[in-house]
Motif scaffolding. Structure first.
Motif, PDB file in Angstrom:
ATOM      1  N   GLU A 274       6.951  18.621  31.596  1.00  0.00           N
ATOM      2  CA  GLU A 274       5.870  17.123  30.764  1.00  0.00           C
ATOM      3  C   GLU A 274       6.564  16.759  30.180  1.00  0.00           C
ATOM      4  OE1 GLU A 274       2.321  17.163  30.627  1.00  0.00           O
ATOM      5  OE2 GLU A 274       2.901  18.669  32.373  1.00  0.00           O
ATOM      6  N   SER A 275       6.484  15.323  29.438  1.00  0.00           N
ATOM      7  CA  SER A 275       7.454  14.493  28.923  1.00  0.00           C
ATOM      8  C   SER A 275       7.690  14.983  27.562  1.00  0.00           C
ATOM      9  CB  SER A 275       6.538  13.025  28.512  1.00  0.00           C
ATOM     10  OG  SER A 275       6.167  12.502  28.037  1.00  0.00           O
ATOM     11  N   SER A 276       8.432  14.308  27.598  1.00  0.00           N
ATOM     12  CA  SER A 276       9.189  15.197  26.076  1.00  0.00           C
ATOM     13  C   SER A 276      10.307  13.994  25.098  1.00  0.00           C
ATOM     14  CB  SER A 276      10.456  16.327  26.526  1.00  0.00           C
ATOM     15  OG  SER A 276      11.097  16.544  24.876  1.00  0.00           O
ATOM     16  N   THR A 277       9.310  13.165  23.917  1.00  0.00           N
ATOM     17  CA  THR A 277      10.789  12.331  22.798  1.00  0.00           C
ATOM     18  C   THR A 277      10.622  12.871  21.729  1.00  0.00           C
ATOM     19  OG1 THR A 277       8.534  10.980  23.086  1.00  0.00           O
ATOM     20  CG2 THR A 277       9.452  10.573  24.607  1.00  0.00           C
ATOM     21  N   PHE A 278      11.095  12.596  20.654  1.00  0.00           N
ATOM     22  CA  PHE A 278      11.296  13.419  19.320  1.00  0.00           C
ATOM     23  C   PHE A 278      11.216  12.216  18.696  1.00  0.00           C
ATOM     24  CE2 PHE A 278      13.586  14.157  15.596  1.00  0.00           C
ATOM     25  CZ  PHE A 278      12.764  15.034  15.013  1.00  0.00           C
ATOM     26  N   SER A 279      10.478  11.868  17.568  1.00  0.00           N
ATOM     27  CA  SER A 279      10.808  10.260  16.422  1.00  0.00           C
ATOM     28  C   SER A 279       9.971  11.421  15.013  1.00  0.00           C
ATOM     29  CB  SER A 279      10.333   9.809  17.007  1.00  0.00           C
ATOM     30  OG  SER A 279       8.035   9.766  16.459  1.00  0.00           O
TER      31      SER A 279
ATOM     32  N   LEU B  95       7.213   9.139  37.342  1.00  0.00           N
ATOM     33  CA  LEU B  95       8.155  10.303  36.903  1.00  0.00           C
ATOM     34  C   LEU B  95       9.002   9.793  35.208  1.00  0.00           C
ATOM     35  CD1 LEU B  95       8.640  11.673  40.267  1.00  0.00           C
ATOM     36  CD2 LEU B  95       7.166  12.548  38.738  1.00  0.00           C
ATOM     37  N   ALA B  96       9.759   8.995  35.334  1.00  0.00           N
ATOM     38  CA  ALA B  96      10.172   8.085  34.394  1.00  0.00           C
ATOM     39  C   ALA B  96       9.848   7.951  32.904  1.00  0.00           C
ATOM     40  CB  ALA B  96      10.985   7.626  34.771  1.00  0.00           C
ATOM     41  N   ASN B  97       8.470   7.425  33.269  1.00  0.00           N
ATOM     42  CA  ASN B  97       7.888   7.310  31.646  1.00  0.00           C
ATOM     43  C   ASN B  97       7.120   8.184  31.395  1.00  0.00           C
ATOM     44  OD1 ASN B  97       9.640   4.593  32.476  1.00  0.00           O
ATOM     45  ND2 ASN B  97       7.132   3.356  32.953  1.00  0.00           N
ATOM     46  N   GLU B  98       6.008   8.753  32.256  1.00  0.00           N
ATOM     47  CA  GLU B  98       4.979  10.148  31.637  1.00  0.00           C
ATOM     48  C   GLU B  98       5.175  11.163  31.563  1.00  0.00           C
ATOM     49  OE1 GLU B  98       1.146   8.143  32.544  1.00  0.00           O
ATOM     50  OE2 GLU B  98       2.078   6.343  31.787  1.00  0.00           O
ATOM     51  N   THR B  99       6.538  11.450  32.606  1.00  0.00           N
ATOM     52  CA  THR B  99       6.873  12.740  32.469  1.00  0.00           C
ATOM     53  C   THR B  99       7.889  13.504  31.831  1.00  0.00           C
ATOM     54  OG1 THR B  99       7.712  12.971  35.106  1.00  0.00           O
ATOM     55  CG2 THR B  99       5.289  13.178  34.934  1.00  0.00           C
ATOM     56  N   ALA B 102      12.966  16.084  35.619  1.00  0.00           N
ATOM     57  CA  ALA B 102      14.815  15.891  35.356  1.00  0.00           C
ATOM     58  C   ALA B 102      15.494  14.156  36.452  1.00  0.00           C
ATOM     59  CB  ALA B 102      15.815  16.468  35.957  1.00  0.00           C
ATOM     60  N   THR B 103      16.106  13.340  35.709  1.00  0.00           N
ATOM     61  CA  THR B 103      16.459  11.856  36.247  1.00  0.00           C
ATOM     62  C   THR B 103      16.396  12.891  38.370  1.00  0.00           C
ATOM     63  OG1 THR B 103      17.159  11.734  34.300  1.00  0.00           O
ATOM     64  CG2 THR B 103      17.854  10.475  36.549  1.00  0.00           C
ATOM     65  N   GLU B 104      17.358  13.930  38.518  1.00  0.00           N
ATOM     66  CA  GLU B 104      17.419  14.260  39.771  1.00  0.00           C
ATOM     67  C   GLU B 104      16.408  14.412  40.543  1.00  0.00           C
ATOM     68  OE1 GLU B 104      19.539  15.202  37.164  1.00  0.00           O
ATOM     69  OE2 GLU B 104      19.486  17.338  37.496  1.00  0.00           O
ATOM     70  N   ASP B 105      15.642  15.054  40.219  1.00  0.00           N
ATOM     71  CA  ASP B 105      14.054  15.425  41.161  1.00  0.00           C
ATOM     72  C   ASP B 105      13.394  14.241  41.382  1.00  0.00           C
ATOM     73  OD1 ASP B 105      14.906  17.749  41.218  1.00  0.00           O
ATOM     74  OD2 ASP B 105      14.097  18.376  39.038  1.00  0.00           O
ATOM     75  N   TRP B 106      13.445  12.526  40.461  1.00  0.00           N
ATOM     76  CA  TRP B 106      12.965  11.733  41.181  1.00  0.00           C
ATOM     77  C   TRP B 106      12.627  11.625  42.126  1.00  0.00           C
ATOM     78  CZ3 TRP B 106      14.711   8.252  36.184  1.00  0.00           C
ATOM     79  CH2 TRP B 106      14.602   8.863  35.337  1.00  0.00           C
ATOM     80  N   HIS B 107      13.838  11.324  43.048  1.00  0.00           N
ATOM     81  CA  HIS B 107      14.148  10.917  44.218  1.00  0.00           C
ATOM     82  C   HIS B 107      13.331  11.545  45.349  1.00  0.00           C
ATOM     83  CE1 HIS B 107      16.136   8.005  48.069  1.00  0.00           C
ATOM     84  NE2 HIS B 107      16.070   9.577  47.966  1.00  0.00           N
ATOM     85  N   ARG B 108      13.587  13.029  45.248  1.00  0.00           N
ATOM     86  CA  ARG B 108      13.060  13.964  45.998  1.00  0.00           C
ATOM     87  C   ARG B 108      11.424  14.322  46.345  1.00  0.00           C
ATOM     88  NH1 ARG B 108      11.830  18.959  45.202  1.00  0.00           N
ATOM     89  NH2 ARG B 108      12.494  19.227  43.591  1.00  0.00           N
ATOM     90  N   ARG B 109      11.390  13.937  45.001  1.00  0.00           N
ATOM     91  CA  ARG B 109       9.670  13.998  45.024  1.00  0.00           C
ATOM     92  C   ARG B 109       9.055  13.035  45.303  1.00  0.00           C
ATOM     93  NH1 ARG B 109       6.996  17.645  39.947  1.00  0.00           N
ATOM     94  NH2 ARG B 109       8.243  18.813  39.216  1.00  0.00           N
TER      95      ARG B 109
END
Lengths: 472, 307
Positions: A274-279, B95-99, B102-109
């Motif tokens: 799940e996405s996580s950001t802090f502010s 995956l980067a914006n909404e979940t 982990a960065t290194e898993d993006w490509h595989r998924r």
């Protein structure tokens, strides 16, 4: 190619020239424009003195030396006001709704010729269960929530989140969870709604799923009762009060530890993706707006939660009355169910009556103890002279209660396990419903019920095992 | 949650291999090198014989043509390859914006998901993400009608010592190489100065620190020359009551995290003052544009001020 198509094609190819950091540019320009507008059209009032005392207050409330005592004492005062302040109105409401209005309604219904079973179902079952929830739940919430909202409005609560964030970060959670957990001490359903202040999806789900570990106001009476009647009784009389209060405090702290532990676990397992950001913004301190405070706390928090609880409690009252009064093969439904649950309950150091009470009293933790008492009388006969009939929930004074429960086979172990199970079991149906509404996902709702149940089974069985082993 | 696909989803192996071969042909065409059966076998880690079969299947389906040893995409093949690329890069952006994957898993998924998305689903995903043009690795996402800008960048290893460069592309395979680069803060958009080229390493200055890249890692990085990046220091280096002006956000702040910082007004040129710390040292309260905002230490280490 038409002019329109040409323009679209040009626009399409021009898009690439914006580059990957185009969003950054837009955000920078928007901020620039906004501060430009603000500097032209906003007038600042007041001088630096306001800023100075605000900064001074921040230093006091967020430093380690003064901040922790300040936080602890504010928290203690709020809890003390809630517990002490709600005693009298709770007793008055119980006197009015349970002790006076209930017999009156029952007598008049029978006098008017209502069938006894219908009067039992409607008045002993549905009415009494609703009345019970209102009288136990309303006063503490009507005190706790306004106090909480006052602190929020003043600007203190964001500082608490700020102070404690480091601890929560280690568990993979957000500092604002400190607030939703505190809110959970009032009511878990309200605590779950309060997680809306956490704007990072992962941390918000963590706060929702672990809120149930905050010992809510509906469970305090169970804890206090068990601690006084059983644990206080085994201590020397001079220490009875301290032992009782201390053990309730320990259970509440244990709840916080479980909240941290399961937050840590959840953030590393099911919620990893799940996405996580802090502010966190720290707004300026300001005098609370009393009218708004009363409105948010009483209308938006207290009444909504109370209404939901009553809506769930009334049908449950009917079920409670029915299982005690409908017989199959010479025994009530409750008798059969309790017998079936007894072996499992023994493993957990409990009794079948307790487990069954938790099943049928799922709408509200407030009615668990009255239900346990009613069921105990139902299955083991009544040593209490004035116990009411089957399906009628009641309370008794401490010495009668102790005698009654001991004759039903309760020991100190039962009381300890009940205290633990009261902390570690599924949320009440009001809270489950709220979780479903807030997350919109059955998976999370199910997890929020199974996680504490599994922990409860584990902890109670281990305690019972060790206890029995040591006792020989 | 939509678009989330578990590992257990059965994807036809043949279909996946054919798709990967198409992407390889497209990559060769895009970088103006020629593709052969041997290069297909190498890219997909399969035997020459199997690669030959796949190329044959692609040719029968009208997606590829072979002229002697060189294999080329047909119009239909190019269209299909760009659809896969679009699906892949959009899913990585998602995956980067909404979940929090982990960065290194993006490509595989994304590799698993790209074959399962229809054109309508890909368009819907694009709309939902606000029609992004570039994926989190800095690669362009083909538009709906399949257009792509001309290729940018040159190998980092070709840059002379003392020059400055901006990362435009980072190979996301193999994952170990990608992770090493990402850990060093080298992601698309990062600016660096090339300090020294050793026998088996490249020494570069990125943001506020220097690092030594193994040549295998450096070879996976494509850059564009740029003007020398200004000297910066992290926001976390301010002491209480000091202030500075924001120079840049770290390239490692991507997706939702980066957007959050920008939304808070943490954009270049903004004056920011360190106000007070919380009782456990982190987070710290900063005064910016008249508001007090708390940032965790890990965040403050990735926001850079003019030195």
């Amino acid at each position: 190619m038409s002019p329109t198509e040409e323009i679209l094609r040009d626009a399409e190819s021009a898009r690439w020239e914006l580059g990957p950091r185009f969003q950054d540019e837009v955000a920078a320009r928007v901020s620039e424009e906004a501060s430009h507008l603000a500097s032209r059209h906003m007038h600042r009032k007041g001088d630096g003195s306001r800023l100075r005392w605000q900064r001074g207050l921040d230093r006091i409330l967020t430093s380690r030396i003064t901040g922790i005592p300040a936080m602890a004492s504010i928290f203690a005062i709020v809890l003390w006001l809630t517990i002490e302040g709600s005693n009298v109105p709770s007793a008055m409401l119980a006197e009015l709704l349970v002790d006076t209005l209930h017999p009156w309604l029952k007598a008049h219904a029978l006098a008017l010729g209502m069938w006894p079973w219908l009067a039992g179902l409607l008045i002993d079952g549905m009415y009494l269960s609703g009345a019970w929830v209102v009288s136990v739940m309303l006063p503490p919430m009507a005190i706790f929530f306004p106090l909480f909202t006052l602190l929020e409005d003043f600007g203190y609560l964001p500082r608490v989140a700020f102070n404690l964030d480091r601890l929560f970060q280690k568990a993979g959670a957000h500092g604002k969870q400190a607030l939703t957990m505190t809110m959970g001490l009032g009511c878990n359903a309200a605590g779950v709604v309060a997680t809306r202040i956490i704007d990072s999806p992962r941390e918000r789900l963590i706060a929702i799923l672990t809120n149930n570990f905050s010992l809510c106001n509906g469970r305090w009476p169970t804890q206090i009762l068990m601690a006084t009647v059983f644990l206080g009784a085994v201590a020397p009389p001079a220490l009875a009060g301290v032992v009782a209060a201390g053990s309730v405090f320990c259970v509440a702290v244990l709840g916080f530890l479980f909240a941290f532990g399961s937050s840590w676990l959840l953030s590393r397992t099911v919620l990893k993706g799940e996405s996580s950001t802090f502010s966190l913004e720290l707004p300026p301190y300001r005098p609370p707006n009393l009218l708004r405070t009363m409105h948010t706390s009483l209308v938006d928090r207290t009444m909504i939660v109370l209404w939901r609880a009553v809506v769930f409690a009334v049908p449950a009252g009917a079920v409670i009355w029915l299982v005690a009064n409908v017989s199959v093969g010479g025994h009530s439904l409750a008798w059969w169910a309790i017998g079936a649950l007894d072996p499992l309950a023994w493993v957990m150091g409990l009794t079948g009556v307790i487990l069954f009470a938790y099943v049928i009293a799922i709408p509200a933790n407030e009615i668990v103890v009255p239900t346990i008492l009613m069921l105990t009388v139902l299955v083991s006969g009544s040593p209490v002279a004035d116990a009411p009939g089957a399906g009628v929930m009641f309370e008794a004074d401490n010495s009668t209660l102790h005698a009654m429960l001991v004759s039903a086979g309760w020991t100190t172990l039962t009381a300890v396990c009940l205290m633990l199970f009261s902390l570690l079991h599924n949320p009440c149906s009001t809270t489950l419903y709220t979780i479903q509404k807030e997350t919109g996902n059955w998976r999370w709702t199910t997890l929020s019920a199974t996680l504490p149940l599994a922990l409860g089974f584990l902890v109670c069985s281990s305690v019972a095992f060790v206890w029995r082993y040591l006792a020989g | 949650m939509p678009y989330r696909v578990g590992e257990s989803n059965a994807v036809d192996v043949l279909q996946v291999q054919a798709g990967d071969a198409l992407k390889h042909l497209h990559e060769s065409e895009y970088s103006q090198t020629s593709a052969t059966t041997a290069s297909v076998a190498g890219a997909l880690c399969i035997s020459l014989q199997r690669a030959g079969e796949i190329v044959g299947e692609l040719a029968r389906a009208g997606l590829a043509d072979s002229h002697g040893p060189a294999i080329q995409l047909t119009g239909a093949g190019r269209e299909e390859a760009r659809h896969l690329l679009r699906a892949h890069r959009l899913y990585e952006t998602y995956l980067a914006n909404e979940t929090g994957v982990a960065t290194e898993d993006w490509h595989r998924r994304a590799d698993l998901v790209e074959h399962t998305l229809s054109r309508q689903e890909v368009d819907a995903l694009s709309n939902r993400l606000g029609r992004p043009q570039y994926d989190p690795h800095g690669d362009p996402i083909p538009t709906r009608d399949g257009s792509l800008p001309p290729r940018r960048g040159r190998p980092l290893l070709e840059m002379p010592e003392g020059s400055s460069a901006e990362v435009v592309h980072l190979e996301d395979e193999p994952a170990s190489v990608y992770r090493q680069a990402a850990d060093a803060g080298i992601l698309a958009g990062a600016r660096m100065r090339i300090l020294r080229r050793g026998a088996d390493f490249l020494r570069v200055a990125v943001e506020d620190r220097q690092c030594q890249l193994p040549l295998a890692v450096a070879a996976a990085i494509q850059v564009e020359p740029c003007e020398a990046p200004p000297a910066v220091k992290p926001l976390s280096s301010l002491s209480r009551g000091e202030f500075g002006r924001i120079a840049s956000l770290s390239a490692t702040l991507i997706g939702g995290e980066r957007r959050r910082m920008l939304d808070l007004g943490l954009v270049p040129g903004t004056r920011i003052e360190r106000d007070f710390d919380s009782m456990f040292g982190s987070p710290t309260a900063y005064r910016v544009r008249g508001a007090v905002i708390a940032l965790r230490r890990e965040q403050a280490e990735r926001i850079f001020l003019e030195a």
